[in-house]
Motif scaffolding. Structure first.
Motif, PDB file in Angstrom:
ATOM      1  N   GLY A 260       0.814  -1.203   0.000  1.00  0.00           N
ATOM      2  CA  GLY A 260       0.000   0.000   0.000  1.00  0.00           C
ATOM      3  C   GLY A 260       0.851   1.257   0.000  1.00  0.00           C
ATOM      4  O   GLY A 260       2.032   1.235  -0.365  1.00  0.00           O
ATOM      5  N   ASP A 261       0.263   2.369   0.451  1.00  0.00           N
ATOM      6  CA  ASP A 261       0.951   3.662   0.433  1.00  0.00           C
ATOM      7  C   ASP A 261       2.299   3.615   1.143  1.00  0.00           C
ATOM      8  O   ASP A 261       3.297   4.100   0.632  1.00  0.00           O
ATOM      9  N   GLY A 262       2.316   3.000   2.349  1.00  0.00           N
ATOM     10  CA  GLY A 262       3.553   2.961   3.118  1.00  0.00           C
ATOM     11  C   GLY A 262       4.645   2.176   2.421  1.00  0.00           C
ATOM     12  O   GLY A 262       5.802   2.596   2.380  1.00  0.00           O
ATOM     13  N   SER A 263       4.268   1.021   1.861  1.00  0.00           N
ATOM     14  CA  SER A 263       5.252   0.180   1.170  1.00  0.00           C
ATOM     15  C   SER A 263       5.801   0.884  -0.064  1.00  0.00           C
ATOM     16  O   SER A 263       7.007   0.851  -0.329  1.00  0.00           O
ATOM     17  N   VAL A 264       4.911   1.515  -0.823  1.00  0.00           N
ATOM     18  CA  VAL A 264       5.329   2.209  -2.042  1.00  0.00           C
ATOM     19  C   VAL A 264       6.248   3.376  -1.700  1.00  0.00           C
ATOM     20  O   VAL A 264       7.295   3.572  -2.338  1.00  0.00           O
ATOM     21  N   ALA A 265       5.877   4.157  -0.685  1.00  0.00           N
ATOM     22  CA  ALA A 265       6.701   5.304  -0.291  1.00  0.00           C
ATOM     23  C   ALA A 265       8.079   4.846   0.175  1.00  0.00           C
ATOM     24  O   ALA A 265       9.097   5.458  -0.177  1.00  0.00           O
ATOM     25  N   GLU A 266       8.121   3.783   0.964  1.00  0.00           N
ATOM     26  CA  GLU A 266       9.399   3.265   1.455  1.00  0.00           C
ATOM     27  C   GLU A 266      10.278   2.802   0.300  1.00  0.00           C
ATOM     28  O   GLU A 266      11.490   3.063   0.270  1.00  0.00           O
TER      29      GLU A 266
ATOM     30  N   ILE B 170      -4.480   3.460  -3.024  1.00  0.00           N
ATOM     31  CA  ILE B 170      -3.247   4.198  -2.863  1.00  0.00           C
ATOM     32  C   ILE B 170      -3.122   5.194  -4.006  1.00  0.00           C
ATOM     33  O   ILE B 170      -3.430   4.899  -5.146  1.00  0.00           O
ATOM     34  N   HIS B 171      -2.668   6.398  -3.666  1.00  0.00           N
ATOM     35  CA  HIS B 171      -2.778   7.534  -4.577  1.00  0.00           C
ATOM     36  C   HIS B 171      -2.036   7.327  -5.890  1.00  0.00           C
ATOM     37  O   HIS B 171      -2.552   7.616  -6.959  1.00  0.00           O
ATOM     38  N   ILE B 172      -0.805   6.817  -5.834  1.00  0.00           N
ATOM     39  CA  ILE B 172      -0.029   6.735  -7.071  1.00  0.00           C
ATOM     40  C   ILE B 172      -0.602   5.701  -8.023  1.00  0.00           C
ATOM     41  O   ILE B 172      -0.515   5.824  -9.231  1.00  0.00           O
ATOM     42  N   VAL B 173      -1.231   4.665  -7.479  1.00  0.00           N
ATOM     43  CA  VAL B 173      -1.841   3.639  -8.338  1.00  0.00           C
ATOM     44  C   VAL B 173      -2.972   4.233  -9.154  1.00  0.00           C
ATOM     45  O   VAL B 173      -3.087   4.004 -10.354  1.00  0.00           O
ATOM     46  N   PHE B 174      -3.796   5.031  -8.532  1.00  0.00           N
ATOM     47  CA  PHE B 174      -4.949   5.561  -9.244  1.00  0.00           C
ATOM     48  C   PHE B 174      -4.596   6.704 -10.177  1.00  0.00           C
ATOM     49  O   PHE B 174      -5.434   7.161 -10.930  1.00  0.00           O
ATOM     50  N   MET B 175      -3.333   7.142 -10.165  1.00  0.00           N
ATOM     51  CA  MET B 175      -2.915   8.147 -11.127  1.00  0.00           C
ATOM     52  C   MET B 175      -2.703   7.538 -12.504  1.00  0.00           C
ATOM     53  O   MET B 175      -2.698   8.217 -13.501  1.00  0.00           O
ATOM     54  N   GLY B 176      -2.548   6.243 -12.594  1.00  0.00           N
ATOM     55  CA  GLY B 176      -2.364   5.639 -13.903  1.00  0.00           C
ATOM     56  C   GLY B 176      -1.574   4.350 -13.882  1.00  0.00           C
ATOM     57  O   GLY B 176      -1.363   3.740 -14.915  1.00  0.00           O
ATOM     58  N   PHE B 177      -1.162   3.909 -12.700  1.00  0.00           N
ATOM     59  CA  PHE B 177      -0.391   2.687 -12.633  1.00  0.00           C
ATOM     60  C   PHE B 177      -1.288   1.483 -12.411  1.00  0.00           C
ATOM     61  O   PHE B 177      -0.837   0.348 -12.479  1.00  0.00           O
TER      62      PHE B 177
END
Length: 517
Positions: free
Chosen positions: A218-224, A259-266
């Motif tokens: 999720g967000d934490g894993s992606v950010a890390e 999670i924010h970056i996923v919904f941007m297009g990933f």
């Protein structure tokens, strides 16, 4: 080479009908073969349209054989199965084209040519290092990967090396502990060996199949992981002070909520995996967040005030179900929110900004910083739009993944009812910035200095305050930030954010609109 030059031409059956199939460097085309009538008059026959698949959408080809039950090898040739991607709105879905032909020579020639074509896509991974956070999405991340992602990787002949993380910071420590300078091919790299080749060789020596990395979480894993990838690039380039663009691309498989970056297009799970398989690379801006010369972390967004306080309250109620926890934190934070006395300085990315308050211009070396001083309920710095199902247009809708700037959104002191109106517009048609107490700026750098902080009285109830009176201020000494969905407590009162264009390379495609499920 000519993209439309014919590489192969042959007859295959698709379904029950014979087709004339053409393979060029850019596409595969098939057209039904229409037999002539006895009189030679074809005027009354309906013309069949030619169908095609782009070569860049094909990700696997397999030989089809007829085998008896339990037979593992051999068998009569049936033809080829071609696996490709088709787009349904914002989603990527796999499809299969069955090309039937019993000739072994014919089948092998086509198979070999198609495999050679697939090998020419250099951005596609051949093998992957996969980090899975087992705690993501109700502890179902491992299951999600094995059931929905691993089969697609196997179909595309991608080998994987999997690490299931055991604690927060595990993936970061693995990336940082790899010391690339210890591997130099016996003291000297081979002539013509590129930095990327050296990285590849070193990771293989460590037992990793490839430096191409995938994060399942999720967000934490992606950010890390994104933070770790930039630190890895700095280590490889021997540049501890200056951010360096990553050589290694990162794939993201969402295994949590929105999670924010996923919904941007990933993409949601399957679409994200398809982007990785097809090698869709997107350079993405990141920010460095630092205080008094010390790096806090690399990331995409930082929030102070409402965004940080609501996350802090949610973290204290981890035992609650996720939706209920978020609702609780939202209500409690709105009831007890206090403005913060802040000085905000920024470097404009361009000349357009809205709702400017009274300000002065400070010169720091060659940089001219615009400075605002006042009481703020919320301050956000975002280098990406931060889309989600709840916020379909994004928290920062005017920002893109790779435009070299970030959005600074500062919400000044106002009544609780007006602040709630502002929040509600995020989930509707927009207009969340059309308030006199909201400032938005496109920036390349931001400096936020906190003058004082609000206290959070634990026993205070919502009814003790008027819903229409301005939210009053009190004092405290806690410095909490929400950085990429992670709660970060800082000892210093100054946070500096700088945008670094195209700092990291991710598998995916930027989309202008929210990706529908």
């Amino acid at each position: 080479a000519c993209s439309d030059c014919v590489l192969l031409r042959g007859i295959f059956k698709l379904g029950k009908k014979s087709h004339d199939v053409l393979l060029t460097r850019s596409r595969l085309v098939w057209t039904p073969i229409i037999p002539e009538t006895p009189t030679g008059d074809n005027a009354h026959i309906r013309i069949h349209k030619t169908v095609l698949v782009s070569s860049q959408d094909v990700f696997a080809v397999k030989v089809k054989r007829r085998r008896a039950a339990g037979q593992q090898t051999g068998g009569a040739f049936l033809g080829l199965a071609l696996f490709y991607c088709r787009r349904t709105g914002r989603r990527l879905e796999e499809d299969t084209l069955h090309l039937h032909n019993s000739s072994s020579e014919h089948t092998h020639r086509w198979y070999s040519t198609l495999k050679e074509q697939l090998q020419e896509f250099s951005s596609r991974p051949r093998c992957l290092k996969v980090f899975i956070n087992p705690c993501s999405h109700k502890k179902e991340a491992v299951h999600i990967y094995r059931e929905h992602v691993a089969p697609l990787f196997r179909m595309a002949d991608i080998r994987t090396d999997i690490t299931v993380t055991e604690r927060k910071g595990h993936a970061l420590s693995v990336m940082k502990e790899c010391k690339l300078d210890e591997y130099d091919g016996g003291g000297q790299s081979e002539p013509g060996c590129s930095g990327e080749d050296l990285v590849q060789a070193y990771f293989c020596q460590l037992g990793w199949l490839s430096p191409w990395v995938v994060c399942v979480g999720g967000d934490g894993s992606v950010a890390e992981m994104c933070h770790a990838m930039v630190l890895r690039a700095q280590l490889d380039a021997d540049s501890p002070e200056k951010p360096v663009k990553t050589v290694l691309p990162l794939g993201i498989i969402p295994a949590a909520g929105a999670i924010h970056i996923v919904f941007m297009g990933f993409g949601i799970t399957h679409t994200a995996a398809m982007h990785i398989v097809l090698g869709h690379l997107q350079r993405v801006d990141m920010c460095s967040f630092s205080s008094f010369g010390q790096l806090v972390r690399f990331g995409f967004s930082a929030m102070f005030g409402f965004g940080a306080q609501s996350l802090a309250r949610a973290e204290k109620k981890r035992w609650m179900p996720s939706p209920r926890r978020r609702e609780y934190a939202l209500v409690k934070t709105l009831a007890r929110l206090r403005p913060e006395d802040c000085q905000i300085s920024f470097l404009p990315a361009n000349k357009s900004s809205r709702n400017l308050s009274e300000r002065q211009v400070l010169a720091e070396g060659a940089e001219s910083w615009t400075t605002n001083q006042g009481l703020y309920l919320s301050i956000s710095v975002m280098s990406m739009p931060c889309l989600s199902p709840v916020v379909p247009h994004g928290l920062a809708p005017n920002t893109r993944l790779a435009n070299g700037s970030a959005s600074l959104i500062a919400v000044g002191n106002t009544s609780r009812s007006e602040f709630i109106k502002h929040l509600k517009r995020y989930s509707s048609s927009g207009g969340q910035f059309n308030f006199p107490f909201v400032e938005t700026h496109d920036v390349s750098a931001v400096k936020i200095q906190l003058q004082s902080l609000a206290s959070w009285p634990e026993e205070e109830s919502e009814e003790e305050e008027s819903k229409t009176s301005p939210i009053i201020q009190s004092e405290a000494s806690t410095f909490l930030w929400n950085i990429d969905g992670e709660l970060v407590e800082m000892a210093n009162e100054v946070l500096i954010s700088r945008v670094h264009p195209s700092l990291i390379s991710l598998y995916g495609e930027e989309k202008e609109e929210f990706m529908a499920k």
